[in-house]
Design an enzyme around this catalytic site. Structure first.
Site, PDB file in Angstrom:
ATOM      1  N   SER A 122      52.905  43.099  38.520  1.00  0.00           N
ATOM      2  CA  SER A 122      51.511  42.996  38.938  1.00  0.00           C
ATOM      3  C   SER A 122      50.835  44.368  38.857  1.00  0.00           C
ATOM      4  O   SER A 122      50.713  44.929  37.771  1.00  0.00           O
ATOM      5  CB  SER A 122      51.446  42.371  40.336  1.00  0.00           C
ATOM      6  OG  SER A 122      50.140  41.956  40.662  1.00  0.00           O
ATOM      7  N   ASP A 166      48.246  31.633  36.003  1.00  0.00           N
ATOM      8  CA  ASP A 166      48.105  32.775  36.911  1.00  0.00           C
ATOM      9  C   ASP A 166      46.647  32.877  37.365  1.00  0.00           C
ATOM     10  O   ASP A 166      45.744  33.042  36.538  1.00  0.00           O
ATOM     11  CB  ASP A 166      48.521  34.053  36.180  1.00  0.00           C
ATOM     12  CG  ASP A 166      48.680  35.234  37.108  1.00  0.00           C
ATOM     13  OD1 ASP A 166      47.979  35.291  38.131  1.00  0.00           O
ATOM     14  OD2 ASP A 166      49.513  36.110  36.806  1.00  0.00           O
ATOM     15  N   HIS A 182      51.476  33.466  39.309  1.00  0.00           N
ATOM     16  CA  HIS A 182      51.694  34.909  39.383  1.00  0.00           C
ATOM     17  C   HIS A 182      53.139  35.248  39.738  1.00  0.00           C
ATOM     18  O   HIS A 182      53.584  36.369  39.507  1.00  0.00           O
ATOM     19  CB  HIS A 182      50.737  35.528  40.402  1.00  0.00           C
ATOM     20  CG  HIS A 182      50.475  36.991  40.172  1.00  0.00           C
ATOM     21  ND1 HIS A 182      49.871  37.475  39.025  1.00  0.00           N
ATOM     22  CD2 HIS A 182      50.746  38.086  40.935  1.00  0.00           C
ATOM     23  CE1 HIS A 182      49.774  38.799  39.084  1.00  0.00           C
ATOM     24  NE2 HIS A 182      50.302  39.194  40.237  1.00  0.00           N
TER      25      HIS A 182
END
Length: 207
Positions: A109, A159, A190
């Site tokens: 991320s 996502d 995600h």
């Protein structure tokens, strides 16, 4: 081992297997230098691990660079933080005797976005990168020299954070610089799937 004389809060775990490439661990928003250690030790046992904490706090949660809102980044801050982290990596490599040509980033991320920024602005500090749920943050005016570098990109088709076109755009930037890019899209959000962790393990083990 925590060394205060280097500019970033970090942990270094010496390697026990000299065949393993050293890993640079970059956590997601709200993580810290401990977050990816268990995963890295499981995926590539014996590898030297350099795990870094982001220097920005967002509502008390560590990050690697500032943003104004979800997906809206403070680009001057991104560029400055990227350069600062790259300089730290050079110093840490000297301190811990790490080979930068083999150093492989494992970022999730926000950490994946920082690893991507390093590749685009300071490719001298990484040999490879596994980018988990990365998006486009920086768009350089010209392609960096990424020849000889391996990049794994794992994104989720559902996502809610990464825009649909970003994985392809980011992969195109890396390829234009000459990198070997393996970009995959999973039926996921995600969070990573079990199958994706196996892909990451194979990639890191090949370093």
């Amino acid at each position: 081992m925590n060394t205060s004389s280097l500019t970033h809060t970090h942990l270094f775990v010496p390697g026990t297997d000299p065949t393993r490439a050293p890993l640079l661990l970059l956590h997601g928003t709200g993580g810290n230098e401990q977050s990816l250690l268990p995963l890295a030790k499981k995926l590539v046992p014996g590898a030297p691990l350099l795990s870094v904490r982001g220097q920005v706090l967002e509502h008390g949660m560590p990050r690697f660079f500032r943003r104004f809102a979800e997906g809206v980044f403070d680009l001057p801050d991104v560029e400055r933080r990227t350069e600062d982290l790259a300089d730290f990596i050079v110093a840490a490599a000297e301190r811990y005797q790490l080979n930068l040509s083999r150093l492989t980033a494992l970022g999730y991320s926000n950490g994946a976005n920082m690893a991507a920024a390093l590749l685009l602005r300071r490719p001298d500090v990484l040999g490879a990168a596994a980018l988990l749920r990365a998006m486009v943050v920086l768009e350089p005016g010209s392609a960096p020299d990424l020849r000889g570098k391996r990049i794994l990109m794992l994104n989720g088709a559902h996502d809610p954070i990464v825009p649909n076109d970003h994985p392809e755009r980011l992969a195109a930037m890396f390829r234009s610089g000459g990198a070997t890019v393996d970009a995959r899209l999973a039926e996921a959000g995600h969070d990573l799937t079990t199958a994706e962790f196996a892909v990451v393990q194979r990639f890191l083990s090949a370093g």
